[in-house]
Design an enzyme around this catalytic site. Structure first.
Site, short mmCIF file in Angstrom:
data_model
loop_
_atom_site.label_atom_id
_atom_site.label_comp_id
_atom_site.label_asym_id
_atom_site.label_seq_id
_atom_site.Cartn_x
_atom_site.Cartn_y
_atom_site.Cartn_z
N GLY A 17 0.82 -1.04 0.07
CA GLY A 17 0.19 -0.07 0.06
C GLY A 17 0.73 1.30 0.04
N ASN A 39 -2.98 -8.57 0.22
CA ASN A 39 -4.00 -9.04 -0.57
C ASN A 39 -4.28 -8.38 -1.76
OD1 ASN A 39 -5.55 -7.26 0.57
ND2 ASN A 39 -7.07 -8.26 1.31
N GLY A 43 -3.57 -2.35 -2.40
CA GLY A 43 -2.46 -2.14 -2.80
C GLY A 43 -2.00 -2.50 -3.96
N LYS A 96 -13.47 -6.82 9.23
CA LYS A 96 -12.87 -7.96 9.53
C LYS A 96 -11.43 -7.88 9.32
CE LYS A 96 -16.27 -11.21 7.37
NZ LYS A 96 -16.41 -12.03 6.12
N ASN A 104 -5.13 -12.45 14.27
CA ASN A 104 -4.20 -13.57 13.66
C ASN A 104 -2.68 -12.86 13.86
OD1 ASN A 104 -6.00 -15.40 12.81
ND2 ASN A 104 -6.63 -14.16 11.01
N TYR A 150 -14.56 1.47 9.59
CA TYR A 150 -12.96 2.03 9.59
C TYR A 150 -13.00 2.06 11.22
CZ TYR A 150 -8.80 4.11 8.77
OH TYR A 150 -7.32 4.26 8.63
N TYR A 164 -4.04 -8.38 24.54
CA TYR A 164 -2.81 -9.08 24.41
C TYR A 164 -1.87 -8.66 25.17
CZ TYR A 164 -4.67 -12.19 20.84
OH TYR A 164 -5.17 -13.26 20.43
P1 NAD Z 1 -3.65 1.70 1.62
O1 NAD Z 1 -4.97 1.54 1.24
O2 NAD Z 1 -2.46 2.26 0.33
O3 NAD Z 1 -2.74 0.39 2.21
C1 NAD Z 1 -3.50 -0.42 2.71
C2 NAD Z 1 -2.78 -1.85 2.25
O4 NAD Z 1 -3.52 -2.98 3.16
C3 NAD Z 1 -3.03 -2.25 0.89
O5 NAD Z 1 -1.81 -2.51 0.26
C4 NAD Z 1 -4.11 -3.33 0.80
O6 NAD Z 1 -4.02 -4.06 -0.20
C5 NAD Z 1 -3.70 -3.86 1.91
N1 NAD Z 1 -5.01 -4.97 2.81
C6 NAD Z 1 -6.03 -4.36 3.03
N2 NAD Z 1 -6.56 -5.52 3.40
C7 NAD Z 1 -6.08 -6.23 3.74
C8 NAD Z 1 -5.94 -7.63 4.10
N3 NAD Z 1 -7.23 -8.05 4.91
N4 NAD Z 1 -5.13 -8.46 4.25
C9 NAD Z 1 -3.66 -8.15 3.73
N5 NAD Z 1 -3.51 -6.92 3.13
C10 NAD Z 1 -4.85 -6.09 3.17
O7 NAD Z 1 -3.66 2.59 2.91
P2 NAD Z 1 -2.20 3.48 3.71
O8 NAD Z 1 -2.43 4.89 3.58
O9 NAD Z 1 -1.07 2.94 3.26
O10 NAD Z 1 -2.72 3.09 5.22
C11 NAD Z 1 -1.98 1.94 5.80
C12 NAD Z 1 -2.32 1.79 7.11
O11 NAD Z 1 -2.12 3.14 7.94
C13 NAD Z 1 -3.80 1.24 7.44
O12 NAD Z 1 -4.23 0.48 8.35
C14 NAD Z 1 -4.40 2.77 7.75
O13 NAD Z 1 -5.69 2.66 8.29
C15 NAD Z 1 -3.35 3.55 8.31
N6 NAD Z 1 -3.40 4.78 8.57
C16 NAD Z 1 -2.96 5.36 7.22
C17 NAD Z 1 -3.33 6.91 7.23
C18 NAD Z 1 -2.97 7.75 5.98
O14 NAD Z 1 -3.29 9.00 5.84
N7 NAD Z 1 -2.38 7.26 4.93
C19 NAD Z 1 -4.09 7.69 8.34
C20 NAD Z 1 -4.39 6.72 9.42
C21 NAD Z 1 -3.98 5.43 9.42
N1 UDP Z 2 -2.20 -17.35 14.34
C1 UDP Z 2 -1.54 -17.23 13.42
N2 UDP Z 2 -0.36 -17.60 13.49
C2 UDP Z 2 0.51 -17.85 14.53
C3 UDP Z 2 -0.23 -18.16 15.45
C4 UDP Z 2 -1.49 -17.55 15.59
O1 UDP Z 2 -2.12 -16.77 12.43
O2 UDP Z 2 1.78 -18.01 14.26
C5 UDP Z 2 -3.77 -16.91 14.62
C6 UDP Z 2 -4.52 -18.26 15.00
O3 UDP Z 2 -5.44 -18.47 13.91
C7 UDP Z 2 -5.30 -17.81 16.24
C8 UDP Z 2 -5.13 -16.20 16.42
O4 UDP Z 2 -3.81 -16.13 15.77
O5 UDP Z 2 -6.73 -18.12 16.02
C9 UDP Z 2 -5.00 -16.16 17.78
O6 UDP Z 2 -4.16 -16.89 18.22
P1 UDP Z 2 -4.11 -16.95 20.06
O7 UDP Z 2 -2.88 -17.80 20.36
O8 UDP Z 2 -4.15 -15.50 20.70
O9 UDP Z 2 -5.43 -17.61 20.42
P2 UDP Z 2 -5.92 -18.99 19.96
O10 UDP Z 2 -4.88 -19.96 19.19
O11 UDP Z 2 -6.28 -19.67 21.18
O12 UDP Z 2 -7.27 -18.63 19.10
#
Ligand code: NAD
Ligand code: UDP
Ligand code: UDP
Length: 322
Positions: A17, A39, A43, A96, A104, A150, A164
């Site tokens: 990103g 993903n 990005g 999510k 995770n 958001y 955590y």
């Molecule tokens: P961006 O949209 O350019 O980058 C976000 C990246 O995350 C992208 O590459 C996207 O493909 C990837 N991504 C999204 N969902 C994903 C998922 N489920 N799994 C894997 N990758 C995923 O945004 P950015 O401006 O670079 O922002 C980066 C981070 O900084 C974000 O978390 C954002 O909330 C935070 N942030 C940015 C700003 C800003 O002004 N740019 C301000 C506050 C917070």
């Molecule tokens: N997890 C992961 N990579 C790791 C260890 C954990 O993606 O190397 C994920 C896993 O799916 C888990 C989540 O992180 O559900 C939270 O982990 P935690 O140990 O806190 O809780 P639990 O395993 O008991 O759900």
């Protein structure tokens, strides 16, 4: 885990990103190994194409809502769309990413007993009743509006990080990032700086939402990346949340005028309706970052906008040639 020298294996989620790609670049130039997990929702390959030939850089196409098992020394969790247009287009996926994705990445950090940094946001303050915003302000957030996926997702992610920390003794670092801009913002990103520059360079009308009196405080990307790296290397007992942003507050109208000046554009200003829940004012109090991280943004808005305009000019020139 075995580490043979001072260089680290660093995981950057959202590494393709806007901010993530600058962070990967800086960490590589500091001598670290970088694993970029993305993903490609917002990005782009083009953001990291220049890094692909570096053998210490690796890309994994992966959605952090699903578990990930890798061996690393540090995690920067940046994955999440940041532009209102993008994060609202699939609101459920946005929540999510912040909630399941954070669990995770926290689970991964817990298994490896490593530091993890969360890219949180000034949006946790919502439409703030306190100005400028300090870290101890709890915010004024609508839980059921268009921005909530958001804002509330990021608030829940902060809760998870601190749970955590308390429950598992995990070393967490939480940065509340304020509006950041610079090269590699996407032309169609919908955020104000890119929108205005693209409109100005194409001599299209500049679209101000509302009357343009709402304010923001814009930080140049290099300053922000420096702040994130300082936060990651701060002492164990410093968790944040800490504001990272440039306290130089400006109205959206003034921003439009500045960009018109810099681009010497013939564009005129148009007014469009203000999106719902659009915060009226936003300015970080960065005393904590100044005192604890010795961090202060260095690049002025004028200088940063010039660099960003140069980037968009060269982007469009390249496209015209093609
Ligand atoms: P961006 O949209 O350019 O980058 C976000 C990246 O995350 C992208 O590459 C996207 O493909 C990837 N991504 C999204 N969902 C994903 C998922 N489920 N799994 C894997 N990758 C995923 O945004 P950015 O401006 O670079 O922002 C980066 C981070 O900084 C974000 O978390 C954002 O909330 C935070 N942030 C940015 C700003 C800003 O002004 N740019 C301000 C506050 C917070
Ligand atoms: N997890 C992961 N990579 C790791 C260890 C954990 O993606 O190397 C994920 C896993 O799916 C888990 C989540 O992180 O559900 C939270 O982990 P935690 O140990 O806190 O809780 P639990 O395993 O008991 O759900
Ligand atoms: N904005 C605008 N015109 C645009 C894009 C945004 O006037 O073309 C306004 C928007 O309503 C908000 C401010 O600029 O008041 C910052 O918007 P952005 O989406 O960049 O960030 P955020 O609202 O998340 O701070």
């Amino acid at each position: 885990m075995i580490n043979y020298d001072s260089s680290k294996r660093i995981l950057v989620t959202g590494g393709a990103g806007f901010l993530g790609s600058h962070l990967c670049e800086k960490l590589l130039s500091d001598g670290h190994e970088v694993i970029c997990v993305d993903n490609f929702y917002t990005g782009r390959k083009s953001n990291i194409i220049h890094l692909l030939k570096n053998p210490y850089f690796e890309v994994i196409r992966h959605d952090i809502c699903f578990p990930l098992y890798v061996e690393v020394d540090e995690i920067y969790n940046l994955a999440c769309p940041a532009s209102p247009v993008h994060y609202q287009s699939d609101a459920v996926q946005t929540t999510k990413t912040s909630v399941h994705g954070s669990i995770n990445m926290l689970g991964l950090a817990k298994r490896l007993k490593i530091r993890i940094l969360q890219a949180s946001t000034s949006e946790v303050y919502g439409n703030p009743e306190v100005h400028p915003q300090k870290e101890d302000y709890w915010g004024n957030v609508n839980p059921i509006g268009r921005r909530s996926c958001y804002d509330e997702g990021k608030r829940c992610a902060e809760t998870l990080f601190f749970d955590y920390y308390h429950q598992n003794g995990l070393q967490v670092k939480v940065a509340r990032i304020f509006n950041t801009y610079g090269p590699r913002m996407y032309p169609n990103d919908g955020r104000v700086v890119s929108n205005f520059i693209v409109q100005a360079l194409k001599n299209q009308n500049i679209t101000i939402y509302g009357d343009g009196r709402q304010t923001r405080s814009f930080c140049y990307v290099d300053d922000l990346i420096d702040g994130l790296i300082r936060l990651m290397s701060s002492p164990d007992d410093f968790t944040g949340p800490v504001n990272l942003g440039n306290p130089n507050e400006i109205s959206i109208r003034q921003l439009a005028e500045k960009i018109l000046d810099i681009t010497e554009s013939d564009s005129t200003i148009d007014f469009a309706p203000l999106p719902t829940d659009d915060p009226v004012r936003r300015k970080p109090d960065i005393t904590l970052a100044e005192n604890s991280l010795r961090w202060h943004p260095k690049i002025s808005l004028f200088e940063g906008l010039q660099k960003t305009v140069d980037y968009f000019r060269s982007l469009f020139k390249g496209r015209d040639k093609k």
